[in-house]
Write a protein that holds these residues in place. Sequence first.
Motif, PDB file in Angstrom:
ATOM      1  N   GLY A   1     -55.365 -74.426  65.877  1.00 38.95           N
ATOM      2  CA  GLY A   1     -57.048 -74.290  65.700  1.00 38.95           C
ATOM      3  C   GLY A   1     -57.413 -73.056  65.248  1.00 38.95           C
ATOM      4  O   GLY A   1     -58.664 -72.565  65.017  1.00 38.95           O
ATOM      5  N   ALA A   2     -56.554 -71.833  65.204  1.00 40.51           N
ATOM      6  CA  ALA A   2     -57.136 -70.707  64.827  1.00 40.51           C
ATOM      7  C   ALA A   2     -57.275 -70.429  63.256  1.00 40.51           C
ATOM      8  O   ALA A   2     -56.747 -71.108  62.459  1.00 40.51           O
ATOM      9  CB  ALA A   2     -55.842 -69.737  65.128  1.00 40.51           C
ATOM     10  N   LYS A   3     -58.245 -69.870  62.895  1.00 43.94           N
ATOM     11  CA  LYS A   3     -58.737 -69.328  61.761  1.00 43.94           C
ATOM     12  C   LYS A   3     -57.702 -68.164  61.178  1.00 43.94           C
ATOM     13  O   LYS A   3     -57.337 -67.171  61.762  1.00 43.94           O
ATOM     14  CB  LYS A   3     -59.890 -68.827  61.621  1.00 43.94           C
ATOM     15  CG  LYS A   3     -60.542 -68.568  60.000  1.00 43.94           C
ATOM     16  CD  LYS A   3     -61.777 -68.152  59.867  1.00 43.94           C
ATOM     17  CE  LYS A   3     -62.170 -67.824  58.477  1.00 43.94           C
ATOM     18  NZ  LYS A   3     -63.533 -67.455  58.310  1.00 43.94           N
ATOM     19  N   VAL A   4     -56.878 -68.624  60.102  1.00 46.27           N
ATOM     20  CA  VAL A   4     -55.961 -67.705  59.347  1.00 46.27           C
ATOM     21  C   VAL A   4     -56.213 -67.065  58.283  1.00 46.27           C
ATOM     22  O   VAL A   4     -56.770 -67.589  57.510  1.00 46.27           O
ATOM     23  CB  VAL A   4     -54.546 -68.529  59.348  1.00 46.27           C
ATOM     24  CG1 VAL A   4     -53.558 -67.607  58.733  1.00 46.27           C
ATOM     25  CG2 VAL A   4     -53.924 -69.233  60.481  1.00 46.27           C
ATOM     26  N   LEU A   5     -56.321 -65.758  58.182  1.00 48.04           N
ATOM     27  CA  LEU A   5     -56.545 -64.932  57.207  1.00 48.04           C
ATOM     28  C   LEU A   5     -55.197 -64.468  56.685  1.00 48.04           C
ATOM     29  O   LEU A   5     -54.359 -63.767  57.166  1.00 48.04           O
ATOM     30  CB  LEU A   5     -57.234 -63.650  57.627  1.00 48.04           C
ATOM     31  CG  LEU A   5     -58.694 -63.861  58.225  1.00 48.04           C
ATOM     32  CD1 LEU A   5     -59.339 -62.664  58.614  1.00 48.04           C
ATOM     33  CD2 LEU A   5     -59.675 -64.921  57.549  1.00 48.04           C
ATOM     34  N   ASP A   6     -54.928 -64.858  55.425  1.00 48.78           N
ATOM     35  CA  ASP A   6     -53.779 -64.463  54.708  1.00 48.78           C
ATOM     36  C   ASP A   6     -53.921 -63.128  54.427  1.00 48.78           C
ATOM     37  O   ASP A   6     -54.732 -62.883  52.977  1.00 48.78           O
ATOM     38  CB  ASP A   6     -53.222 -65.378  53.696  1.00 48.78           C
ATOM     39  CG  ASP A   6     -51.856 -65.209  53.185  1.00 48.78           C
ATOM     40  OD1 ASP A   6     -51.359 -63.987  53.121  1.00 48.78           O
ATOM     41  OD2 ASP A   6     -51.112 -65.905  52.407  1.00 48.78           O
ATOM     42  N   LEU A   7     -53.428 -62.166  54.469  1.00 48.83           N
ATOM     43  CA  LEU A   7     -53.527 -60.688  54.263  1.00 48.83           C
ATOM     44  C   LEU A   7     -52.385 -59.969  53.558  1.00 48.83           C
ATOM     45  O   LEU A   7     -52.088 -58.711  53.936  1.00 48.83           O
ATOM     46  CB  LEU A   7     -53.819 -59.814  55.735  1.00 48.83           C
ATOM     47  CG  LEU A   7     -55.255 -60.354  56.359  1.00 48.83           C
ATOM     48  CD1 LEU A   7     -55.744 -59.699  57.637  1.00 48.83           C
ATOM     49  CD2 LEU A   7     -56.437 -60.226  55.280  1.00 48.83           C
ATOM     50  N   LYS A   8     -51.684 -60.546  52.890  1.00 49.72           N
ATOM     51  CA  LYS A   8     -50.860 -59.966  52.195  1.00 49.72           C
ATOM     52  C   LYS A   8     -51.423 -59.133  51.107  1.00 49.72           C
ATOM     53  O   LYS A   8     -52.339 -59.282  50.503  1.00 49.72           O
ATOM     54  CB  LYS A   8     -49.967 -61.073  51.078  1.00 49.72           C
ATOM     55  CG  LYS A   8     -49.288 -62.190  51.853  1.00 49.72           C
ATOM     56  CD  LYS A   8     -48.331 -62.779  50.565  1.00 49.72           C
ATOM     57  CE  LYS A   8     -47.579 -63.971  51.386  1.00 49.72           C
ATOM     58  NZ  LYS A   8     -48.255 -64.994  51.909  1.00 49.72           N
ATOM     59  N   GLY A   9     -50.708 -57.682  51.326  1.00 50.79           N
ATOM     60  CA  GLY A   9     -51.257 -56.652  50.272  1.00 50.79           C
ATOM     61  C   GLY A   9     -52.329 -55.860  50.969  1.00 50.79           C
ATOM     62  O   GLY A   9     -52.946 -54.994  50.474  1.00 50.79           O
ATOM     63  N   TYR A  10     -52.525 -56.180  52.268  1.00 49.32           N
ATOM     64  CA  TYR A  10     -53.667 -55.563  53.235  1.00 49.32           C
ATOM     65  C   TYR A  10     -52.854 -54.818  54.202  1.00 49.32           C
ATOM     66  O   TYR A  10     -51.608 -54.980  54.611  1.00 49.32           O
ATOM     67  CB  TYR A  10     -54.782 -56.346  53.626  1.00 49.32           C
ATOM     68  CG  TYR A  10     -55.585 -56.973  52.821  1.00 49.32           C
ATOM     69  CD1 TYR A  10     -56.874 -56.583  52.946  1.00 49.32           C
ATOM     70  CD2 TYR A  10     -55.289 -57.922  51.872  1.00 49.32           C
ATOM     71  CE1 TYR A  10     -57.817 -56.731  51.796  1.00 49.32           C
ATOM     72  CE2 TYR A  10     -56.212 -58.363  51.035  1.00 49.32           C
ATOM     73  CZ  TYR A  10     -57.501 -57.778  50.914  1.00 49.32           C
ATOM     74  OH  TYR A  10     -58.377 -58.173  50.111  1.00 49.32           O
ATOM     75  N   THR A  11     -53.618 -53.672  54.868  1.00 45.46           N
ATOM     76  CA  THR A  11     -52.936 -53.026  56.158  1.00 45.46           C
ATOM     77  C   THR A  11     -54.065 -53.048  57.419  1.00 45.46           C
ATOM     78  O   THR A  11     -55.221 -53.100  56.933  1.00 45.46           O
ATOM     79  CB  THR A  11     -52.652 -51.467  55.746  1.00 45.46           C
ATOM     80  OG1 THR A  11     -51.780 -51.646  54.484  1.00 45.46           O
ATOM     81  CG2 THR A  11     -52.071 -50.745  57.106  1.00 45.46           C
ATOM     82  N   VAL A  12     -53.830 -53.138  58.421  1.00 43.48           N
ATOM     83  CA  VAL A  12     -54.611 -53.067  59.629  1.00 43.48           C
ATOM     84  C   VAL A  12     -54.099 -51.652  60.268  1.00 43.48           C
ATOM     85  O   VAL A  12     -52.950 -51.366  60.586  1.00 43.48           O
ATOM     86  CB  VAL A  12     -54.499 -54.383  60.576  1.00 43.48           C
ATOM     87  CG1 VAL A  12     -55.052 -55.579  59.886  1.00 43.48           C
ATOM     88  CG2 VAL A  12     -53.136 -54.550  61.089  1.00 43.48           C
ATOM     89  N   ILE A  13     -55.295 -50.913  60.768  1.00 45.35           N
ATOM     90  CA  ILE A  13     -55.008 -49.872  61.492  1.00 45.35           C
ATOM     91  C   ILE A  13     -56.064 -50.051  62.655  1.00 45.35           C
ATOM     92  O   ILE A  13     -56.975 -50.894  62.847  1.00 45.35           O
ATOM     93  CB  ILE A  13     -55.351 -48.677  60.737  1.00 45.35           C
ATOM     94  CG1 ILE A  13     -56.750 -48.409  60.350  1.00 45.35           C
ATOM     95  CG2 ILE A  13     -54.426 -48.407  59.644  1.00 45.35           C
ATOM     96  CD1 ILE A  13     -57.380 -47.391  59.656  1.00 45.35           C
ATOM     97  N   PRO A  14     -55.644 -49.356  63.781  1.00 41.31           N
ATOM     98  CA  PRO A  14     -56.937 -49.179  64.916  1.00 41.31           C
ATOM     99  C   PRO A  14     -58.035 -48.608  64.459  1.00 41.31           C
ATOM    100  O   PRO A  14     -58.240 -48.094  63.545  1.00 41.31           O
ATOM    101  CB  PRO A  14     -56.142 -48.093  65.899  1.00 41.31           C
ATOM    102  CG  PRO A  14     -54.919 -47.933  65.691  1.00 41.31           C
ATOM    103  CD  PRO A  14     -54.566 -48.220  64.128  1.00 41.31           C
ATOM    104  N   GLY A  15     -59.112 -49.234  65.092  1.00 44.08           N
ATOM    105  CA  GLY A  15     -60.460 -48.542  65.015  1.00 44.08           C
ATOM    106  C   GLY A  15     -60.654 -47.149  64.983  1.00 44.08           C
ATOM    107  O   GLY A  15     -59.878 -46.465  65.917  1.00 44.08           O
TER     108      GLY A  15
END
Length: 480
Positions: A83-97
Motif C-alpha cells: 500500500g505504500a506510494k512508491v516514487l521511482d527516483l532513478k537519477g536522483y539523490t537524497v541528502i539529509p535536510g
Amino acid sequence: MRKALLPFLCFLIQPPHCWAQAAPKLSPELRSFVKEDAPVVALAHVRVIDGTGAVPRTDQTLVIANGRITGMGDAASTKIPEGAKVLDLKGYTVIPGLVGMHDHMYYPAPGGPPALYPEHAASFPRLYLAGGVTSIRTTGSVEPYSDLELKRAIDEGKMAGPKIHVTGPYLEGHGAFTLQMHQLKDAEDARRTVEFWIAEGVTSFKAYMNITPEELVAAVKAAHARGIKVTGHLCSIGFREAAALGIDDLEHGLVADTEFLPDKKPGECPNPATANKALLGLEVASGPILETIKDLVTHHVAVTSTLPVFETIVPNRAPLDPRVLDAMFPEARISYLRRRAMISDGAAKSDWPALFKKELEFEREFVKQGGLLLAGLDPTGYGGVIAGFGDQREVELLVEAGFTPVEAIHIATSNGAEFLGELDKIGTLAVGKLADIVVVQGDPSANIKDVEKVEIVFKDGIGYDSAKLIESARGQVGLR
C-alpha cells in the motif's frame, strides 16, 4: 501508560490507525505546498548521501512512515510495505535536510541609512524550506517575538517553513550600528536580558561586536546555568579571549577575529578594515592563526562558516543567480545590483580576494585540527544572500575551500544537528530518525551544483514542493 506506549507501538508495527494519528493537521495555505503526504512513501532506486561522511550508496530504497525513516537499504532487499506510494527516483539523490546555523529571519532594507533589517516572516520560511533547509538557528534576532510566534505557527502546521531554533536578541554593547539592537548597560543588564528571553522561549544567544568582556561573562554564565549556548560575532573581544570566557561558538571565522591587530585595545572594537589588513601577512597553517585554531579546538568552541555573505564583498565573484534576482522586490534588486557594481569598480584596491582565500584556508585547517565547523548563509551584507539559495551556495563554497562534496554535506547537516543536541533525531539519514530528507535531481557527490536542483523537501515525513514554495515568494525579498 497506554498513551505512553502508543507512539512506540506505532513505530514498530505501523498499522493504518497509527498513520492517521501521526498525520499533522495542516492549514489550507500549507496544504497547497504539499506534494507527497501518503501514510507510507517509498523512495526507490535512489542514491543516498546519508550525512555521516560515508561513501554514497546507489540504488537504495528509503521507506517513510509516521514522520520517520522506517526502512533503508539496497533496493533489491529492502521491503516496501503493501500500500505504500512508491516514487521511482532513478537519477536522483537524497541528502539529509540542511541544518542552517546562521539563518536569520530578516534582510537588509533597501534605501540607505539608517541601517534597518525588517523581518521576513512571509518569504524567508518558504525559501529556507524550498532550498532543502529543514532546521535553522536564527543566530540573532531583531524581532524575537516575531521569530517565536513564527516558530509556533510553523510547528502547528499553519505556515510553511523549517524547524526554528530561536536565538534571542543581540547581546550588543555601546555602539550598535542599527536602531534595532538594545545596547547593554552593564553585566547586570546582560544577565537580566538572558534570563528574561530564556523565560520567553529562546534557545540560544548571540553576543555582538561591542559587547564588553564583563557583559559576555555574565551572559555566558546565565545562559549556561540553564543549559543554553552562546555564540558570537565579535570585534571588541578576540577569539582566544572569548574561548577563555566560555563562549560556545564563533560566527564567520577568521575575518571576524580582531586579535591579530598589533595595537588592538582590550575591550574595544577596532576598525574592521584595519583589523583585516593585519591578517594579510599571516599564514593560516602556522604561527598565531594556527595557535588560535588549536586553542578553539581545545576549548571545544565551534566555528560557523558564512561564506556566501563574504563572497558578495569580493569583486565580480558572487554568481548572478536568476533565482536570487527573481525573488527580490524590485527596489531591493536595484539596490543590490548598484552596490555590486560599486564593489566591482573598486576591484583594483580590494583586499577581499586575498581575505576570502584566507578564510577558505582557515575553515579547512580548523576542521583538519579537529574543530566542529557549522554552516550558514547570513542573509545580511548588502542583500545578495537570500534564504535557501544562500544555504546551497554555502555548501558549494565549502567544496571550493577543499572539502569533498560528501564532507561539505556532512558539515551542513550532521555538524549542525550535533551542535544543537539533535543528532539523535536529524542531521543524518538512518532508520528511526525523523524523515527530514531532500530529494535532488542529479548527483551532488559528483557535481556539487546539483545541490541546487531540489524537487521535494520532506520535513517530518511530509513532502513539500520546492518549486511552488519558490514561486510563492517571488518578488517579496526586501519587502516581507
